[in-house]
Design an enzyme around this catalytic site. Structure first.
Site, PDB file in Angstrom:
ATOM      1  N   GLY A   1       0.770  -1.234   0.000  1.00 19.82           N
ATOM      2  CA  GLY A   1       0.000   0.000   0.000  1.00 19.82           C
ATOM      3  C   GLY A   1       0.802   1.285   0.000  1.00 19.82           C
ATOM      4  O   GLY A   1       0.361   2.275   0.583  1.00 19.82           O
ATOM      5  N   SER A   2       1.944   1.316  -0.682  1.00 27.49           N
ATOM      6  CA  SER A   2       2.704   2.571  -0.694  1.00 27.49           C
ATOM      7  C   SER A   2       1.976   3.659  -1.483  1.00 27.49           C
ATOM      8  O   SER A   2       2.040   4.838  -1.120  1.00 27.49           O
ATOM      9  CB  SER A   2       4.110   2.350  -1.243  1.00 27.49           C
ATOM     10  OG  SER A   2       4.091   2.039  -2.613  1.00 27.49           O
TER      11      SER A   2
ATOM     12  N   MET B   1      -4.880  -6.530  -6.934  1.00 26.30           N
ATOM     13  CA  MET B   1      -4.485  -7.593  -7.860  1.00 26.30           C
ATOM     14  C   MET B   1      -5.664  -8.449  -8.327  1.00 26.30           C
ATOM     15  O   MET B   1      -5.547  -9.658  -8.469  1.00 26.30           O
ATOM     16  CB  MET B   1      -3.419  -8.471  -7.215  1.00 26.30           C
ATOM     17  CG  MET B   1      -2.190  -7.709  -6.750  1.00 26.30           C
ATOM     18  SD  MET B   1      -1.393  -6.761  -8.079  1.00 26.30           S
ATOM     19  CE  MET B   1      -0.702  -8.100  -9.055  1.00 26.30           C
ATOM     20  N   ARG B   2      -6.782  -7.811  -8.576  1.00 21.12           N
ATOM     21  CA  ARG B   2      -7.941  -8.506  -9.135  1.00 21.12           C
ATOM     22  C   ARG B   2      -8.501  -7.670 -10.275  1.00 21.12           C
ATOM     23  O   ARG B   2      -8.608  -6.446 -10.166  1.00 21.12           O
ATOM     24  CB  ARG B   2      -9.050  -8.705  -8.084  1.00 21.12           C
ATOM     25  CG  ARG B   2      -8.609  -9.344  -6.791  1.00 21.12           C
ATOM     26  CD  ARG B   2      -8.116 -10.758  -6.959  1.00 21.12           C
ATOM     27  NE  ARG B   2      -9.153 -11.672  -7.421  1.00 21.12           N
ATOM     28  CZ  ARG B   2      -8.941 -12.949  -7.686  1.00 21.12           C
ATOM     29  NH1 ARG B   2      -7.714 -13.455  -7.563  1.00 21.12           N
ATOM     30  NH2 ARG B   2      -9.912 -13.727  -8.091  1.00 21.12           N
TER      31      ARG B   2
ATOM     32  N   GLU C   1       5.347   7.434  -9.069  1.00 20.23           N
ATOM     33  CA  GLU C   1       3.966   7.032  -8.801  1.00 20.23           C
ATOM     34  C   GLU C   1       3.397   7.806  -7.617  1.00 20.23           C
ATOM     35  O   GLU C   1       2.248   8.272  -7.650  1.00 20.23           O
ATOM     36  CB  GLU C   1       3.897   5.532  -8.505  1.00 20.23           C
ATOM     37  CG  GLU C   1       4.179   4.625  -9.692  1.00 20.23           C
ATOM     38  CD  GLU C   1       4.080   3.159  -9.315  1.00 20.23           C
ATOM     39  OE1 GLU C   1       3.096   2.780  -8.653  1.00 20.23           O
ATOM     40  OE2 GLU C   1       4.997   2.389  -9.670  1.00 20.23           O
TER      41      GLU C   1
ATOM     42  N   HIS D   1      -0.283   2.413 -12.935  1.00 18.96           N
ATOM     43  CA  HIS D   1       0.439   1.253 -13.461  1.00 18.96           C
ATOM     44  C   HIS D   1       1.895   1.640 -13.704  1.00 18.96           C
ATOM     45  O   HIS D   1       2.165   2.740 -14.214  1.00 18.96           O
ATOM     46  CB  HIS D   1      -0.208   0.792 -14.769  1.00 18.96           C
ATOM     47  CG  HIS D   1       0.448  -0.402 -15.377  1.00 18.96           C
ATOM     48  ND1 HIS D   1       0.296  -1.677 -14.856  1.00 18.96           N
ATOM     49  CD2 HIS D   1       1.277  -0.527 -16.449  1.00 18.96           C
ATOM     50  CE1 HIS D   1       0.997  -2.520 -15.589  1.00 18.96           C
ATOM     51  NE2 HIS D   1       1.593  -1.853 -16.554  1.00 18.96           N
TER      52      HIS D   1
ATOM     53  N   ASN E   1      -6.621   3.899 -11.791  1.00 16.28           N
ATOM     54  CA  ASN E   1      -5.545   2.972 -11.443  1.00 16.28           C
ATOM     55  C   ASN E   1      -4.216   3.614 -11.787  1.00 16.28           C
ATOM     56  O   ASN E   1      -4.131   4.495 -12.638  1.00 16.28           O
ATOM     57  CB  ASN E   1      -5.697   1.672 -12.244  1.00 16.28           C
ATOM     58  CG  ASN E   1      -4.624   0.643 -11.890  1.00 16.28           C
ATOM     59  OD1 ASN E   1      -4.379   0.382 -10.709  1.00 16.28           O
ATOM     60  ND2 ASN E   1      -3.990   0.071 -12.887  1.00 16.28           N
TER      61      ASN E   1
ATOM     62  N   LEU F   1     -11.458  -6.221 -12.402  1.00 15.33           N
ATOM     63  CA  LEU F   1     -12.850  -5.879 -12.118  1.00 15.33           C
ATOM     64  C   LEU F   1     -13.694  -6.051 -13.379  1.00 15.33           C
ATOM     65  O   LEU F   1     -13.254  -5.729 -14.487  1.00 15.33           O
ATOM     66  CB  LEU F   1     -12.945  -4.437 -11.620  1.00 15.33           C
ATOM     67  CG  LEU F   1     -12.235  -4.164 -10.289  1.00 15.33           C
ATOM     68  CD1 LEU F   1     -12.169  -2.667 -10.014  1.00 15.33           C
ATOM     69  CD2 LEU F   1     -12.942  -4.888  -9.140  1.00 15.33           C
TER      70      LEU F   1
END
Length: 222
Positions: A16-17, A94-95, A178, A113, A111, A97
Site C-alpha cells: 500500500g505505498s 491484484m484482481r 507514482e 500502473h 488505477n 474488475l
C-alpha cells in the site's frame, strides 16, 4: 464555504505505498478528496495497517471467501457504498474488475500502473521494460475499463532506464514518480478537470511534478 471533498474508496492487495501517498495528500489542507475507506482482498495486506494508522476504516473482502467473482464484487460494492464512496482508486489491487462492477462507478475508477502505457500492461511491467531494452520507463494513471490496463490515460511520468538498472532499482525509481503522480491525477479527476473523449482524455490543467509534467497525453512540454 469550501466545496465538499470527494470520497475515495481505495482497493488494495499488498503493502500500500500508493495508498500512503493518497493518505498523505488527503491530509493536506485544500486537497479536494478524502479516503473514506480502504478495502483489501488480502486479509494480511500491510495496506490495512496504513489505513488504520490514518484513522480510515479498513475492510477485508477476501475473494477466496466468495463462491464466485460476482459474489466477491457484490461484497466489494456493499463495502464501498456503506462508506459513501464516490470514486474508486486501485492501489496495487491484484484482481480484475468486471464491466458490471465498473458500471456502478462509470468514469470514476482510477488505477496507477508502473509503465508508460500502452506499453507493458499486466504483471511485471518493469521486468518487461528491461527485457525489451527501452531507454525510458515510467508510470501511468488511467481510467479503468474491463481490459488489463487498457483504459483512457490521464497522466504519465517518465524516468530514465540506466545501464546498470535491474528490476528492483528501476521499480524504485518508478515508484517515486507514482507517489507524486497519483495524488495529482486524483485531484484533477475529482475536480472535473479530466474529461473522457472516447479512448482518450482531455485534461484541463498542467502541473509540474518534479522533473515530469502532468498533462494531456501527447501534449508537448513547455
Amino acid at each position: 464555504m469550501s466545496a465538499p471533498r470527494a470520497r475515495l474508496g481505495v482497493l488494495v492487495s499488498g503493502s500500500g505505498s500508493n495508498l500512503q501517498a493518497l493518505l498523505d495528500a488527503c491530509a493536506q489542507e485544500g486537497f479536494p478528496a478524502e479516503v473514506a475507506c480502504v478495502v483489501s482482498n488480502v486479509p494480511t495486506a500491510f495496506a490495512l495497517e496504513r489505513a488504520r494508522k490514518a484513522g480510515v476504516p479498513a475492510v477485508v473482502v477476501d475473494h477466496k471467501a466468495h463462491a464466485s467473482k460476482a459474489d466477491f464484487e457484490k461484497a466489494l460494492l456493499a463495502a464501498l457504498r456503506d462508506a459513501g464512496v464516490e470514486w474508486v482508486c486501485l492501489a496495487g489491487f491484484m484482481r480484475l474488475l468486471s464491466a458490471d462492477f465498473l458500471g456502478h462507478y462509470a468514469g470514476r475508477v482510477l488505477n496507477i500502473h508502473p509503465s508508460l502505457l500502452p506499453s507493458f500492461p499486466g504483471l511485471h511491467a518493469q521486468r518487461q521494460a528491461l527485457e525489451r531494452g527501452v531507454k525510458i520507463a515510467g508510470c501511468t494513471v488511467h481510467f479503468v475499463d474491463a481490459g488489463t490496463d487498457t483504459g483512457p490515460i490521464i497522466a504519465q511520468a517518465a524516468v530514465p532506464v540506466l545501464p546498470e538498472d535491474d528490476e528492483k532499482s528501476l521499480s524504485a525509481r518508478i515508484l517515486t514518480e507514482e507517489h507524486r503522480l497519483y495524488p495529482l491525477a486524483v485531484g484533477l479527476a475529482v475536480t472535473g478537470k479530466v474529461a473522457l473523449d472516447g479512448a482518450r482524455t482531455r485534461v484541463d490543467a498542467q502541473t509540474t511534478v518534479g522533473e515530469s509534467s502532468l498533462r494531456s497525453p501527447g501534449a508537448p512540454r513547455s
